[in-house]
Design a protein around this motif. Structure first.
Motif, PDB file in Angstrom:
ATOM      1  N   ASP A  49       0.590  -1.243   0.315  1.00  6.73           N
ATOM      2  CA  ASP A  49      -0.111  -0.025  -0.111  1.00  6.73           C
ATOM      3  C   ASP A  49       1.206   1.262   0.164  1.00  6.73           C
ATOM      4  N   LEU A  50       0.577   2.281  -1.028  1.00  5.30           N
ATOM      5  CA  LEU A  50       1.580   3.280  -0.098  1.00  5.30           C
ATOM      6  C   LEU A  50       0.506   4.681  -1.183  1.00  5.30           C
ATOM      7  N   THR A  51       1.274   5.875  -0.105  1.00  7.34           N
ATOM      8  CA  THR A  51       0.245   6.591  -0.207  1.00  7.34           C
ATOM      9  C   THR A  51       1.136   7.746  -0.284  1.00  7.34           C
ATOM     10  N   LEU A  52       0.539   8.529  -1.459  1.00  9.58           N
ATOM     11  CA  LEU A  52       1.336   9.567  -1.809  1.00  9.58           C
ATOM     12  C   LEU A  52       0.998  10.969  -1.297  1.00  9.58           C
ATOM     13  N   GLY A  53       1.852  11.673  -0.948  1.00  8.40           N
ATOM     14  CA  GLY A  53       1.828  13.345   0.229  1.00  8.40           C
ATOM     15  C   GLY A  53       2.497  13.951  -0.219  1.00  8.40           C
ATOM     16  N   TYR A  54       2.462  15.291  -0.396  1.00 13.25           N
ATOM     17  CA  TYR A  54       3.232  16.179  -0.343  1.00 13.25           C
ATOM     18  C   TYR A  54       4.352  16.228  -0.106  1.00 13.25           C
ATOM     19  N   HIS A  55       5.200  15.699  -1.245  1.00 17.76           N
ATOM     20  CA  HIS A  55       6.572  15.811  -0.630  1.00 17.76           C
ATOM     21  C   HIS A  55       7.287  14.325  -0.019  1.00 17.76           C
ATOM     22  N   SER A  56       6.108  13.568   0.153  1.00 22.40           N
ATOM     23  CA  SER A  56       6.132  12.471   1.105  1.00 22.40           C
ATOM     24  C   SER A  56       5.641  11.096   0.715  1.00 22.40           C
ATOM     25  N   ILE A  57       6.270  10.000   0.545  1.00 20.21           N
ATOM     26  CA  ILE A  57       5.220   8.498   0.377  1.00 20.21           C
ATOM     27  C   ILE A  57       4.758   7.514   1.977  1.00 20.21           C
ATOM     28  N   ALA A  58       4.780   7.125   1.936  1.00 23.35           N
ATOM     29  CA  ALA A  58       3.839   6.413   3.238  1.00 23.35           C
ATOM     30  C   ALA A  58       4.242   4.867   1.952  1.00 23.35           C
ATOM     31  N   VAL A  59       4.929   3.722   3.134  1.00 23.11           N
ATOM     32  CA  VAL A  59       4.776   2.447   2.658  1.00 23.11           C
ATOM     33  C   VAL A  59       4.254   1.287   3.189  1.00 23.11           C
ATOM     34  N   SER A  60       3.792   0.439   3.071  1.00 20.08           N
ATOM     35  CA  SER A  60       2.901  -0.734   4.183  1.00 20.08           C
ATOM     36  C   SER A  60       3.200  -1.946   3.815  1.00 20.08           C
ATOM     37  N   ILE A  61       3.604  -2.785   4.014  1.00 23.69           N
ATOM     38  CA  ILE A  61       4.015  -3.853   2.716  1.00 23.69           C
ATOM     39  C   ILE A  61       3.343  -5.007   4.325  1.00 23.69           C
ATOM     40  N   THR A  62       2.497  -5.933   3.358  1.00 28.00           N
ATOM     41  CA  THR A  62       2.404  -7.386   4.683  1.00 28.00           C
ATOM     42  C   THR A  62       1.563  -8.667   3.175  1.00 28.00           C
ATOM     43  N   THR A  63       1.652  -9.559   3.473  1.00 26.03           N
ATOM     44  CA  THR A  63       1.674 -11.041   2.762  1.00 26.03           C
ATOM     45  C   THR A  63       0.311 -11.231   2.983  1.00 26.03           C
ATOM     46  N   HIS A  64      -0.803 -10.703   2.281  1.00 26.52           N
ATOM     47  CA  HIS A  64      -2.817 -10.857   2.715  1.00 26.52           C
ATOM     48  C   HIS A  64      -2.684 -12.706   2.434  1.00 26.52           C
ATOM     49  N   ALA A  65      -1.668 -13.407   1.297  1.00 31.65           N
ATOM     50  CA  ALA A  65      -2.190 -14.495   1.365  1.00 31.65           C
ATOM     51  C   ALA A  65      -1.447 -15.481   2.568  1.00 31.65           C
ATOM     52  N   ALA A  66      -0.498 -15.142   3.523  1.00 34.39           N
ATOM     53  CA  ALA A  66       0.029 -15.273   4.696  1.00 34.39           C
ATOM     54  C   ALA A  66      -0.641 -14.939   5.594  1.00 34.39           C
ATOM     55  N   GLY A  67      -2.085 -14.460   5.216  1.00 36.30           N
ATOM     56  CA  GLY A  67      -2.960 -14.173   6.452  1.00 36.30           C
ATOM     57  C   GLY A  67      -2.883 -12.764   6.696  1.00 36.30           C
ATOM     58  N   GLY A  68      -2.208 -11.904   6.035  1.00 36.38           N
ATOM     59  CA  GLY A  68      -1.715 -11.359   6.952  1.00 36.38           C
ATOM     60  C   GLY A  68      -0.945 -10.210   7.930  1.00 36.38           C
ATOM     61  N   ARG A  69       0.382 -11.808   7.315  1.00 40.21           N
ATOM     62  CA  ARG A  69       0.980 -11.843   8.117  1.00 40.21           C
ATOM     63  C   ARG A  69       2.760 -11.638   7.961  1.00 40.21           C
ATOM     64  N   LEU A  70       3.477 -11.169   8.241  1.00 41.62           N
ATOM     65  CA  LEU A  70       4.805 -10.980   7.766  1.00 41.62           C
ATOM     66  C   LEU A  70       5.453 -11.811   7.408  1.00 41.62           C
ATOM     67  N   THR A  71       6.044 -11.876   5.748  1.00 39.29           N
ATOM     68  CA  THR A  71       6.535 -13.704   5.882  1.00 39.29           C
ATOM     69  C   THR A  71       7.963 -12.468   4.910  1.00 39.29           C
ATOM     70  N   GLU A  72       9.094 -13.549   4.461  1.00 36.98           N
ATOM     71  CA  GLU A  72      10.593 -12.918   4.219  1.00 36.98           C
ATOM     72  C   GLU A  72      10.005 -11.933   2.478  1.00 36.98           C
ATOM     73  N   ARG A  73       8.580 -12.174   1.862  1.00 38.26           N
ATOM     74  CA  ARG A  73       8.825 -11.360   1.015  1.00 38.26           C
ATOM     75  C   ARG A  73       8.567 -10.430   0.949  1.00 38.26           C
ATOM     76  N   ASP A  74       8.058  -9.617   1.879  1.00 33.76           N
ATOM     77  CA  ASP A  74       7.669  -8.357   2.788  1.00 33.76           C
ATOM     78  C   ASP A  74       9.090  -7.437   2.817  1.00 33.76           C
ATOM     79  N   PHE A  75      10.084  -8.326   3.800  1.00 37.33           N
ATOM     80  CA  PHE A  75      11.902  -7.909   4.108  1.00 37.33           C
ATOM     81  C   PHE A  75      11.775  -7.584   2.154  1.00 37.33           C
ATOM     82  N   GLY A  76      11.760  -8.900   1.290  1.00 33.79           N
ATOM     83  CA  GLY A  76      12.250  -8.568   0.455  1.00 33.79           C
ATOM     84  C   GLY A  76      12.031  -7.031  -0.253  1.00 33.79           C
ATOM     85  N   LEU A  77      10.923  -7.150  -0.501  1.00 37.22           N
ATOM     86  CA  LEU A  77      10.640  -5.905  -0.755  1.00 37.22           C
ATOM     87  C   LEU A  77      10.824  -4.949  -0.579  1.00 37.22           C
TER      88      LEU A  77
END
Length: 104
Positions: free
Chosen positions: A62-90
């Motif tokens: 999920d990316l939220t674009l603001g004035y001179h800012s970007i907020a990034v939120s990463i999770t693996t929905h297919a793993a039940g919204g839990r963190l996986t190695e794929r999240d850290f790789g991204l």
């Protein structure tokens, strides 16, 4: 790359976060989060670069674009919204391109 990965343990998450300065867990602990500040260039250019990486990895944040800012939120929905190695790789890939965009 498989469509999902096994959720990481709390210890694995802590260890991986230590490798990503500036990143943290969301309040509920289900996502990696970071907000980048971009002082001199349009933030949208950074968003496009992130989107290209996400398409390459077939893993989207999920990316939220603001004035001179970007907020990034990463999770693996297919793993039940839990963190996986794929999240850290991204997150690592995003972190690697941030300096070229002047993001801090």
């Amino acid at each position: 790359m498989p469509p999902y990965a096994d959720p990481l343990s709390h210890k694995e998450i802590e260890d991986r976060l230590a490798e990503l300065p500036g990143w943290s867990l969301s309040d509920d602990g289900t996502s990696l989060v970071r907000t980048y500040r971009l002082p001199h260039i349009p933030a949208a250019v950074f968003v496009v670069h992130i989107a290209q990486i996400q398409d390459e990895l077939n893993h989207h944040s999920d990316l939220t674009l603001g004035y001179h800012s970007i907020a990034v939120s990463i999770t693996t929905h297919a793993a039940g919204g839990r963190l996986t190695e794929r999240d850290f790789g991204l997150a690592q890939r995003i972190e690697a391109i941030a300096p070229a965009h002047g993001a801090a």
